[in-house]
Design an enzyme around this catalytic site. Structure first.
Site, PDB file in Angstrom:
ATOM      1  CD  GLN A  79      29.279 -22.023 -69.370  1.00  0.00           C
ATOM      2  OE1 GLN A  79      28.676 -22.129 -70.438  1.00  0.00           O
ATOM      3  NE2 GLN A  79      28.750 -22.403 -68.230  1.00  0.00           N
ATOM      4  CB  SER A  80      33.949 -26.389 -73.767  1.00  0.00           C
ATOM      5  OG  SER A  80      34.201 -26.846 -75.083  1.00  0.00           O
ATOM      6  CG  ASN A  81      30.792 -22.073 -77.037  1.00  0.00           C
ATOM      7  OD1 ASN A  81      29.712 -21.915 -76.505  1.00  0.00           O
ATOM      8  ND2 ASN A  81      31.782 -21.184 -76.935  1.00  0.00           N
TER       9      ASN A  81
END
Ligand SMILES: *Cc1c(COP(=O)(O)O)cnc(C)c1O
Length: 331
Positions: A79-81
């Site tokens: 879930q890397s922004n």
């Protein structure tokens, strides 16, 4: 006043500058403390749902273009922004994006959130494990080079001297829009570049307030050392002497005990409180934890006599829609 970073090349990626500063009176009242609380809305940087990495990418991708890159490669969590904003910035500049994501070890079946956006934005994903992340990033860059491509490697979190520079410039932006400035700035801190930029910027700009990092994953001593190192890298990049010691860096790790990305009651409470008192959305991994830290420090008196406190919202809201974090909103 001209700052040492003003001359560095930068590609505008933000939809509007400055990002808003808004008061949070109902959230402050819910805490029962006599202080004024503000939020700096870097969730509104405007690039594909925004966040703090957009500012860093303005400097990083200017460097990529100067080097003639045709593909950007970076790494992060599922879930890397940072990876999602990198994919969006690359699309906007006509570059390809390759994201090295640490699943365990395969693509999760039903991820949603940022991972869905990575696909939508046309990024290519290479799966690895957290332990193998750096090696996989190096191998991916090498493979692209062997294929005759011109890859530009962006470190985890976009945190190097250029990424850090963006948050020194962001502090200057805040000080120009908020006088008198806040006495305390609270920010979620992970790869450390954002906090390092604020610390290095404070050094150059003479900002004397506290810059409080709420660790998202690392022990406080580890993160404080990394923040100081990154701040000094930036100072050197600007032609200045390194001046930051880890002791000058304030980090609290009490909210990181469960581990990276692990949702606890503290994040759920902070997320719901912000949503229900202010209509403000914070995310399950970073800003939920950062705000939980702010609430905890305020309740235990650790903000002492500070009357003007600012929460620096660093984005991350697409993760609210990730399957892993349904518990935030599911009854
Ligand atoms: C990356 C990120 C952070 C942490 O910033 P660092 O510069 O890596 O310390 C905080 N909040 C969000 C939403 C992020 O994506």
């Amino acid at each position: 006043m001209t700052a040492p970073w003003d001359a560095l090349p930068r590609i505008p990626l933000m939809a509007a500058r400055p990002t808003p500063v808004q008061p949070l009176p109902r959230l402050a009242a819910a805490l029962g403390r006599d202080f004024a609380l503000w939020v700096k809305r870097d969730d509104l940087t405007g690039l594909a749902f925004g966040g703090n990495k957009t500012r860093k990418l303005e400097f990083l991708l200017a460097d990529a273009q100067a080097q003639g890159a045709d593909v950007v490669v970076t790494a992060g969590a599922v879930q890397s922004n940072h990876c999602r904003q990198t994919a969006a910035a690359a699309a906007r500049l006509g570059l390809e994006a390759v994201l090295v994501l640490a699943g365990e070890p395969q693509a999760p079946a039903e991820a949603g959130g940022n991972l869905a956006l990575d696909a939508l934005l046309g990024a290519r994903v290479v799966w690895t494990t957290r332990a193998q992340r750096e090696a996989a990033l190096t191998a991916t860059v090498d493979r692209l080079r062997e294929q005759g491509r011109r890859p530009y490697r962006i470190p985890y979190g976009g945190s190097n001297a250029l990424g850090v520079t963006a948050y020194a410039a962001a502090l200057a932006e805040l000080l120009a829009q908020m006088q008198p400035p806040p006495e305390v700035i609270v920010v979620a801190s992970s790869s450390g570049g954002t906090q390092a930029g604020l610390v290095a910027g404070a050094h150059v700009l003479g900002y004397a307030g506290r810059i409080v990092g709420i660790s998202v994953d690392e022990p406080a001593a580890v993160l404080a050392a990394r923040v100081a190192d990154l701040a000094n890298q930036a100072l050197r990049h600007w032609g200045l002497a390194p001046a930051i010691t880890p002791r000058q860096v304030e980090v609290h790790d009490r909210w990181a005990a469960a581990g990276y990305g692990v949702l606890t009651e503290a994040e759920i409470e902070a997320i719901r409180l912000a949503a229900r008192t202010e209509g403000l959305l914070v995310d399950p991994v970073y800003t939920g934890r950062g705000l939980a830290g702010l609430l905890g420090l305020a309740r235990t008196g650790a903000l002492e006599a500070a009357r003007r406190v600012l929460f620096w919202h660093t984005g991350g809201t697409p993760a609210l829609f990730a399957a892993a974090y349904r518990r935030v909103w599911a009854a």
